[in-house]
Design an enzyme around this catalytic site. Structure first.
Site, PDB file in Angstrom:
ATOM      1  CG  ASP A   6      26.580   4.315  21.316  1.00  0.00           C
ATOM      2  OD1 ASP A   6      25.900   5.270  20.881  1.00  0.00           O
ATOM      3  OD2 ASP A   6      26.631   3.222  20.753  1.00  0.00           O
ATOM      4  CG  HIS A   7      26.191  10.372  20.044  1.00  0.00           C
ATOM      5  ND1 HIS A   7      27.027   9.820  19.109  1.00  0.00           N
ATOM      6  CD2 HIS A   7      25.087  10.768  19.375  1.00  0.00           C
ATOM      7  CE1 HIS A   7      26.447   9.886  17.936  1.00  0.00           C
ATOM      8  NE2 HIS A   7      25.275  10.454  18.056  1.00  0.00           N
ATOM      9  CG  HIS A  60      25.251   4.727  17.084  1.00  0.00           C
ATOM     10  ND1 HIS A  60      25.889   5.130  18.222  1.00  0.00           N
ATOM     11  CD2 HIS A  60      25.845   5.407  16.076  1.00  0.00           C
ATOM     12  CE1 HIS A  60      26.818   6.020  17.909  1.00  0.00           C
ATOM     13  NE2 HIS A  60      26.816   6.193  16.612  1.00  0.00           N
TER      14      HIS A  60
END
Ligand code: NAP
Length: 485
Positions: free
Chosen positions: A177-178, A240
Site C-alpha cells: 500500500d504505497h 489507503h
C-alpha cells in the site's frame, strides 16, 4: 541535513508486467533513484518480464524513456543512466504459457535475494507463483511483491491469500500500500511514539474527533473500466484511508518491527464499529467542461451508481477511542489535491478569559501532500491593546524547510518500499489478515448500498464534494478542515 544511505546487498528483481504503466512510471524510476543515491549496488539485476516481443536492448530503450520522463533532473552524473541500464535484462514470457520461463530461471543468481514483483492483474498471481515453483525459482531467499487491488471483497481477498500461501510463507509476501511508504506517514509514527508530548493526550479524553481527507483533483482518467467496478470505497477507503486510520489510532507497538506493528493495526480494524447508513455519504462528480466530462461519461456507463466520493463517520470500540468519532473522506475531481489528517482536540475545560475572548481548539494537522509537514494550531493572545482576545496561530513545520537547502527530496514511496523488500523488512506492508479484516468491515457497507438501491449524490467538479458530506459534520456541530484550493 543530508540523509545517510546504507547500501542494500545486491539482489535480483524480476518485474512481471515489466512493460506496463506501473513499471514504467513508478518501479523502474524508483530503482534508478536508489541507484543514483548509492543504495542499489551495481551488481544488482533488474529483469523485466511480459508477453511483448522485445530483446533486452529494446527493453532498456523503453526503460531509458521511462526514466527520462518519470525521474527527470536527478542529481546523477553523466553515464549513470547507461550504467543502470546495463543492469537490466528482459524475458518474453506469458504468465499462463511455458515459453520463456526456463530462460528466466537461468538468469536468476543462486546466492542472493530474489524478489518477484507481480505488476500484473491479480488473475495472474496463481499462474506466476506456480511457474516460479515448477521452474525452481522459489527458495528461502525469494520474496513476492503484490499490488493493490488485493481482492474485490473478502472472499476474493481470501482466495488470493490462499493462492499465495500455497507457494510462499507469509514472511515472503509483501503487499504494497504505497501510502505506507510516504515519508509523512512514517513520520506519523515518529511524532506519536518518538515524543512524550502527544501520546498522553492521544485518546478520547482529550481528542474531540479525527478527520482524514484524501482529495484528488483528477478524475478516473484511463482507469474507467476498473474504477466503475471498484468505486472510492474499494479503491481508496478499504486500503489507503484504512491504513492511515490504523496508524493514527493504534496502540504503541512494543517495537517498530513487522509483527508488533501489524498486530496493533489489525486490532484497530477489528474494533471498528459497523457504519450506520446515515453516517455515510456517496457522491459522483458532474461534468466541468467538454474536456472534463462527468463521472458517468468518463467511465462510459450512463447509469453507473458507482461512487467517486465517499465520506463516513465511524467509531472505534476500545478503551482509548470510545466516544471519539473518526470522519474519513476521499474523492475525485475535488477543488484541490490534498491528503491531510486533522487531530482536533477538545476545548480547555474552563475558559478563564470569558466568552467574549473566544475559544479555539488545538488541532494537529499532518499533511501527506502537498507540502508534507505538520502544523500544530495553538491559541495565543491577539497582539495589541484592546483586552484579552484569543486567536489561533499555526506552529508550522514543513519538512522541505526543516530539512534545509541541503535537504534531499524525500524518497518516493516506491523507493522506500522496494528497498524494504530487499532488506526483508515487512513493517510497512500489509499482512494477509489485515487485508481480510479491512474487507470484512467494508463488505457489509457495500452490500447495504446494493440492498437499498443507493444512488450517489451528484457533486460539482472542482468543489469540496457533496453537500450531504458537510451535513454529516454539521449535524455533529463540527466542520471539515483541510481541502484548500
Ligand atoms: P498495465 O499497464 O495494463 O500493464 C500490465 C502488464 O502486464 C504489462 O506489462 C503486460 O505486458 C503484462 N501482462 C499482461 N498479461 C500478461 C501475461 N499473460 N503474461 C505476462 N505479462 C502479462 O497495468 P499497470 O497499470 O502497470 O498495473 C499492473 C498492476 O498494478 C495491476 O494489478 C494494477 O491494478 C496495479 N496497480 C497499478 C497502479 C498504476 O499506477 N498503474 C497503481 C496501483 C496498482 P504485455 O501485454 O506485454 O504482456
Amino acid at each position: 541535513m543530508v540523509s545517510r544511505v546504507i547500501p542494500v546487498d545486491p539482489f535480483d528483481l524480476v518485474v512481471f508486467g515489466g512493460t506496463g504503466d506501473l513499471a514504467r512510471r513508478k518501479i523502474v524510476p524508483a530503482l534508478f533513484r536508489r541507484y543514483c543515491a548509492g543504495q542499489m549496488q551495481p551488481d544488482s539485476r533488474l529483469i523485466g518480464a511480459a508477453r511483448s516481443e522485445l530483446d533486452s536492448t529494446g527493453y532498456r530503450a523503453m526503460m531509458a524513456d521511462a526514466i527520462r520522463e518519470h525521474a527527470p533532473g536527478r542529481a546523477c552524473e553523466d553515464g549513470t543512466l547507461e550504467r543502470f541500464l546495463g543492469m537490466i535484462d528482459y524475458v518474453t514470457l506469458d504468465a499462463q504459457g511455458d515459453a520463456g520461463w526456463a530462460r528466466l530461471a537461468g538468469l536468476i543468481s543462486e546466492d542472493r535475494v530474489r524478489a518477484f514483483y507481480l505488476s500484473v492483474g491479480p488473475g495472474l498471481f496463481g499462474d506466476i507463483a506456480e511457474r516460479l515453483r515448477t521452474h525452481g525459482m522459489v527458495n528461502d531467499r525469494s520474496r513476492i511483491v503484490v499490488e493493490k487491488p488485493f481482492g474485490h471483497d473478502l472472499e476474493s481477498a481470501r482466495a488470493l491469500n490462499r493462492t499465495l500461501a500455497a507457494h510462499f510463507d507469509e514472511g515472503q509476501v509483501y503487499r504494497i500500500d504505497h501510502y505506507l511508504g510516504k515519508e509523512t506517514v512514517q513520520n506519523l509514527m515518529a511524532v506519536r511514539f518518538g515524543n512524550v508530548l502527544f501520546e498522553p493526550l492521544w485518546n478520547a479524553q482529550y481528542v474531540d474527533h479525527i478527520q482524514i481527507t484524501v482529495a484528488e483533483t483528477v478524475g478516473v482518467g484511463g482507469r474507467g473500466e476498473y474504477y466503475d467496478r471498484a468505486g472510492a470505497m474499494r479503491d481508496m477507503m478499504q486500503n489507503h484511508l484504512m491504513q492511515l486510520l490504523c496508524l493514527i489510532a493504534m496502540e504503541p507497538p512494543a517495537r517498530f518491527e513487522p509483527d508488533p506493528v501489524r498486530d496493533e493495526k489489525l486490532k484497530v480494524i477489528r474494533a471498528l464499529d459497523p457504519v450506520e447508513p446515515h453516517h455515510i455519504v456517496r457522491g459522483q462528480y458532474e461534468a466541468l467542461s467538454a474536456e472534463h466530462p462527468g463521472y458517468r461519461a468518463a467511465v462510459g456507463n450512463p447509469r453507473s451508481t458507482t461512487e467517486s466520493y465517499v465520506a463516513l463517520k465511524v467509531h472505534i470500540s476500545n478503551w482509548r477511542w470510545s466516544g471519539t468519532p473518526f470522519y474519513l473522506r476521499t474523492g475525485k475531481r475535488l477543488v484541490a489535491r490534498s491528503s491531510v489528517i486533522n487531530v482536533v482536540f477538545k476545548d480547555a475545560p474552563h475558559s478563564i478569559f470569558g466568552a467574549e475572548a473566544g475559544r479555539h481548539a488545538n488541532i494537529l494537522s499532518i499533511r501527506l501532500q502537498p507540502n508534507e509537514g505538520i502544523t500544530l494550531h495553538v491559541t495565543i493572545k491577539e497582539p495589541g491593546p484592546g483586552g484579552m482576545r484569543l486567536v489561533e496561530v499555526p506552529l508550522n513545520m514543513s519538512f522541505a524547510e526543516a530539512l534545509g537547502p541541503d535537504g534531499e527530496d524525500p524518497p518516493d514511496a516506491y523507493e522506500r518500499l522496494i528497498m524494504d523488500v530487499m532488506r526483508g523488512n515487512q513493517t510497512l506492508f500489509m499482512r494477509g489478515d489485515e487485508v481480510e479484516a479491512a474487507w470484512a468491515w467494508v463488505d457489509p457497507i457495500i452490500a447495504g448500498w446494493r440492498k437499498r438501491g443507493d444512488v450517489p449524490k451528484p457533486y460539482e467538479s472542482g468543489s469540496t464534494g457533496p453537500l450531504d458530506a458537510d451535513q454529516l459534520m454539521k449535524r455533529d456541530k463540527r466542520e471539515w478542515r483541510g481541502i484548500k484550493p
